[in-house]
Design a protein around this motif. Structure first.
Motif, short mmCIF file in Angstrom:
data_model
loop_
_atom_site.label_atom_id
_atom_site.label_comp_id
_atom_site.label_asym_id
_atom_site.label_seq_id
_atom_site.Cartn_x
_atom_site.Cartn_y
_atom_site.Cartn_z
N GLN A 6 1.25 -1.41 -0.09
CA GLN A 6 0.05 -0.24 -0.24
C GLN A 6 0.73 0.94 -0.16
O GLN A 6 0.48 2.18 -0.38
N ALA A 7 1.60 0.61 0.63
CA ALA A 7 2.84 2.32 1.42
C ALA A 7 3.91 2.35 1.60
O ALA A 7 4.90 1.18 1.72
N ILE A 8 5.07 2.77 0.70
CA ILE A 8 6.76 2.81 0.71
C ILE A 8 7.01 4.15 2.00
O ILE A 8 6.40 5.66 0.92
N PHE A 9 7.23 4.08 3.41
CA PHE A 9 7.82 5.06 3.53
C PHE A 9 9.23 5.35 3.67
O PHE A 9 9.93 4.94 3.40
N TYR A 10 9.41 6.93 3.35
CA TYR A 10 11.17 7.73 3.25
C TYR A 10 10.54 8.93 4.89
O TYR A 10 9.80 9.48 4.96
N PHE A 11 11.50 8.17 5.49
CA PHE A 11 11.96 8.75 6.51
C PHE A 11 12.72 10.22 6.39
O PHE A 11 14.00 9.46 5.78
N VAL A 12 12.91 11.58 6.02
CA VAL A 12 13.59 12.31 6.07
C VAL A 12 14.06 13.13 6.61
O VAL A 12 13.09 13.33 7.19
N ASN A 13 14.85 14.95 6.38
CA ASN A 13 14.61 15.65 7.07
C ASN A 13 13.93 17.19 6.89
O ASN A 13 13.81 17.63 7.67
N ASP A 14 13.70 16.83 5.25
CA ASP A 14 13.38 17.50 5.26
C ASP A 14 12.04 17.22 3.65
O ASP A 14 12.05 16.82 2.78
N VAL A 15 10.59 17.52 4.52
CA VAL A 15 9.35 16.56 3.70
C VAL A 15 9.42 17.45 2.54
O VAL A 15 8.88 16.97 1.63
N VAL A 16 9.45 18.39 2.29
CA VAL A 16 8.65 19.43 1.02
C VAL A 16 9.92 19.32 0.06
O VAL A 16 9.85 18.57 -1.10
N ALA A 17 11.28 19.40 0.49
CA ALA A 17 12.25 18.75 -0.44
C ALA A 17 12.30 17.46 -1.42
O ALA A 17 12.53 17.69 -2.07
N SER A 18 12.29 16.40 0.01
CA SER A 18 12.20 15.32 -0.84
C SER A 18 11.24 15.51 -1.18
O SER A 18 11.15 14.16 -3.17
N ALA A 19 9.54 15.22 -1.10
CA ALA A 19 8.44 15.64 -2.21
C ALA A 19 8.54 15.82 -3.06
O ALA A 19 8.65 15.42 -4.19
N GLN A 20 9.05 16.69 -3.61
CA GLN A 20 9.64 18.17 -4.16
C GLN A 20 10.23 17.41 -5.52
O GLN A 20 10.30 17.18 -6.74
N TRP A 21 11.16 16.80 -4.73
CA TRP A 21 12.63 15.80 -5.97
C TRP A 21 12.10 14.88 -6.39
O TRP A 21 12.20 14.41 -7.60
N TYR A 22 11.25 13.91 -5.78
CA TYR A 22 10.07 13.04 -6.19
C TYR A 22 9.03 12.90 -7.03
O TYR A 22 9.23 12.49 -7.58
N SER A 23 8.74 13.67 -6.35
CA SER A 23 7.58 14.97 -7.26
C SER A 23 8.18 14.65 -8.66
O SER A 23 7.88 14.68 -10.21
N GLN A 24 9.15 15.98 -9.22
CA GLN A 24 10.20 15.85 -10.61
C GLN A 24 10.80 14.41 -11.04
O GLN A 24 10.33 15.14 -12.17
N LEU A 25 11.06 13.85 -10.26
CA LEU A 25 11.96 12.76 -10.76
C LEU A 25 10.33 11.84 -11.44
O LEU A 25 10.80 11.63 -12.69
N LEU A 26 9.35 11.35 -10.96
CA LEU A 26 8.49 11.30 -10.80
C LEU A 26 7.29 11.56 -12.31
O LEU A 26 6.48 10.87 -12.85
N ASN A 27 7.41 13.04 -12.16
CA ASN A 27 6.67 13.99 -13.28
C ASN A 27 5.17 12.95 -12.63
O ASN A 27 4.21 13.48 -13.21
N LEU A 28 5.07 13.71 -10.69
CA LEU A 28 3.84 13.30 -10.41
C LEU A 28 3.60 14.55 -9.44
O LEU A 28 4.53 14.58 -8.49
N PRO A 29 1.88 14.98 -8.58
CA PRO A 29 1.98 15.82 -7.87
C PRO A 29 1.85 14.88 -6.04
O PRO A 29 2.03 14.07 -5.81
N VAL A 30 1.87 16.05 -5.56
CA VAL A 30 2.35 16.31 -3.89
C VAL A 30 1.69 16.17 -3.79
O VAL A 30 0.73 17.60 -3.18
N LYS A 31 0.95 15.36 -2.28
CA LYS A 31 0.22 15.63 -1.46
C LYS A 31 0.75 15.76 -0.29
O LYS A 31 0.92 15.03 0.16
N TYR A 32 0.12 17.24 0.85
CA TYR A 32 0.82 17.52 1.69
C TYR A 32 -0.19 17.36 2.90
O TYR A 32 -1.26 17.77 2.73
N PHE A 33 0.81 16.81 4.00
CA PHE A 33 -0.04 16.50 5.21
C PHE A 33 0.23 18.14 6.02
O PHE A 33 1.38 17.84 6.94
N TYR A 34 -0.60 18.81 7.74
CA TYR A 34 -0.15 19.39 7.68
C TYR A 34 -0.92 19.28 8.82
O TYR A 34 -2.02 18.61 9.10
#
Length: 122
Positions: A6-34
């Protein structure tokens, strides 16, 4: 009982930067949780599997800890080059396996590993 991943978790120091990097790599949108107006997590859906980015903590740090998710790619060499152009670095391999397939592991810029497997050209 067990049906699918169902899910693969990446534990990161910077959620936004990490998500944006993968979003660009995969050309897919990010959903953020606040939580209290701060980004506490992010996810990218890829064919029904959620990649979730979670802040590191005392129990889970980023890095290579024994589990690596492998992406199926169409053209192995092209995928490796593409990931490198986005800042990933080869960690292990490539290793040629069966039926003109190769595998490798790559470091993302945030200290986590991901793998790739795909067809190689001979």
């Amino acid at each position: 009982m067990f049906k699918s991943v169902q899910a693969i978790f990446y534990f990161v120091n910077d959620v936004v930067a990490s998500a944006q990097w993968y979003s660009q790599l995969l050309n897919l949108p990010v959903k953020y949780f606040y939580v209290e107006n701060e980004v506490r997590g992010a996810s990218i859906d890829i064919n029904g599997v959620e990649i979730f980015f979670h802040l590191t903590d005392e129990k889970m740090r980023s890095g290579n800890a024994g589990q690596v998710a492998y992406w199926r790619v169409d053209k192995f060499e092209q995928a490796v080059d593409y990931a490198k152009q986005h800042g990933a670095k080869l960690y292990r391999g490539p290793l040629v396996i069966e039926e003109q397939q190769a595998i490798c592991q790559m470091w993302d810029p945030f200290g986590n590993l991901f793998g790739m497997q795909g067809l190689i050209t001979i």
